[in-house]
Design a protein around this motif. Structure first.
Motif, PDB file in Angstrom:
ATOM      1  N   PRO A  99       0.815  -1.216   0.000  1.00 51.18           N
ATOM      2  CA  PRO A  99       0.000   0.000   0.000  1.00 51.18           C
ATOM      3  C   PRO A  99       0.854   1.274   0.000  1.00 51.18           C
ATOM      4  N   GLY A 100       0.567   2.149  -0.966  1.00 49.84           N
ATOM      5  CA  GLY A 100       1.246   3.427  -1.059  1.00 49.84           C
ATOM      6  C   GLY A 100       2.648   3.373  -1.630  1.00 49.84           C
ATOM      7  N   SER A 101       3.149   2.190  -1.953  1.00 45.82           N
ATOM      8  CA  SER A 101       4.503   2.043  -2.484  1.00 45.82           C
ATOM      9  C   SER A 101       4.466   1.874  -3.998  1.00 45.82           C
ATOM     10  N   ALA A 102       5.626   2.028  -4.598  1.00 43.38           N
ATOM     11  CA  ALA A 102       5.740   1.871  -6.043  1.00 43.38           C
ATOM     12  C   ALA A 102       5.518   0.419  -6.446  1.00 43.38           C
ATOM     13  N   VAL A 146       4.444  -3.539 -14.421  1.00 42.93           N
ATOM     14  CA  VAL A 146       4.502  -2.426 -15.372  1.00 42.93           C
ATOM     15  C   VAL A 146       4.323  -2.975 -16.782  1.00 42.93           C
ATOM     16  N   HIS A 147       3.520  -2.299 -17.581  1.00 46.16           N
ATOM     17  CA  HIS A 147       3.171  -2.785 -18.911  1.00 46.16           C
ATOM     18  C   HIS A 147       4.393  -3.026 -19.788  1.00 46.16           C
ATOM     19  N   GLY A 189       6.466  11.067 -16.376  1.00 45.92           N
ATOM     20  CA  GLY A 189       6.516  12.012 -15.263  1.00 45.92           C
ATOM     21  C   GLY A 189       5.272  12.070 -14.398  1.00 45.92           C
ATOM     22  N   GLU A 190       4.225  11.328 -14.729  1.00 45.48           N
ATOM     23  CA  GLU A 190       3.001  11.331 -13.915  1.00 45.48           C
ATOM     24  C   GLU A 190       2.998  10.132 -12.980  1.00 45.48           C
ATOM     25  N   ASN A 191       2.646  10.375 -11.720  1.00 45.40           N
ATOM     26  CA  ASN A 191       2.512   9.318 -10.723  1.00 45.40           C
ATOM     27  C   ASN A 191       1.030   8.964 -10.599  1.00 45.40           C
ATOM     28  N   ILE A 251      -3.645  -0.206  -2.744  1.00 50.57           N
ATOM     29  CA  ILE A 251      -3.337   0.822  -3.730  1.00 50.57           C
ATOM     30  C   ILE A 251      -1.826   0.977  -3.837  1.00 50.57           C
ATOM     31  N   GLY A 252      -1.302   0.620  -4.999  1.00 54.08           N
ATOM     32  CA  GLY A 252       0.097   0.848  -5.311  1.00 54.08           C
ATOM     33  C   GLY A 252       0.209   2.059  -6.221  1.00 54.08           C
TER      34      GLY A 252
END
Length: 178
Positions: free
Chosen positions: A29-32, A38-39, A126-128, A169-170
């Motif tokens: 949770p809350g981590s990358a 990742v696609h 550049g978007e998180n 939620i990652g």
């Protein structure tokens, strides 16, 4: 995207229901997110395990949604339903690749990539973005839609058949092009 401009979560528009516990070896949770989720990297569905759901649960559904996608309607990365009630864990990759570990009877609806599997994170440079992995406890063994249903149709059915839900939620930031 600043925190004040974050889009609402998908469950903000659904009736309140009890929660239960969902954990993952791959999503904190809350981590990358890990590269595997990742696609452009691994594009592998994460491990998920859940417990504490209502005893009357007849099946489960699992989704992954990016509410921060620049679409006006978010982006559905994963829509899986009709998971038998006896299944309380999905191995990494169960929703992608060869589907090893995908339970018999589970149905993938198409995601917003247009495929019937897990599609990994791919925010603009550049978007998180947040990736909401949700497990739904469902009141029927079969939700109703088939594999050709859109995520919206599956979500509509989940609105009326969810007994409880749990989310992780990652986050993932698109690599800068600088």
């Amino acid at each position: 995207m600043t925190e004040s401009k974050k889009a609402p979560l998908p469950h903000d528009f659904h009736p309140r229901v009890p929660s239960f516990t969902v954990v993952s070896d791959d999503v904190s949770p809350g981590s990358a997110l890990k590269d595997a989720q990742v696609h452009a990297e691994g594009n592998t569905s994460p491990h998920l395990r859940w417990e504490g759901f209502p005893p009357e649960t007849q099946s489960f559904a699992v989704t992954c949604f990016d509410p921060d996608a620049p679409t006006g309607s978010g982006f559905w990365h994963w829509v899986l339903f009709d998971i038998p009630a006896s299944v309380t864990e999905l191995a990494p990759g169960a929703g992608s690749g060869s589907f090893k570990g995908l339970p018999d009877g589970a149905v993938h609806a198409r995601n917003d990539y247009g495929t019937k599997d897990f599609g990994g994170a791919a925010p603009p440079a550049g978007e998180n973005h947040r990736y909401v992995f949700t497990v739904y406890a469902v009141d029927s063994a079969e939700l109703g839609p088939d594999e050709d249903a859109s995520p919206a149709v599956v979500g509509f059915n989940l609105r009326f058949h969810t007994l409880a839900r749990a989310s992780l939620i990652g986050e993932y930031e698109g690599p800068s092009t600088d």
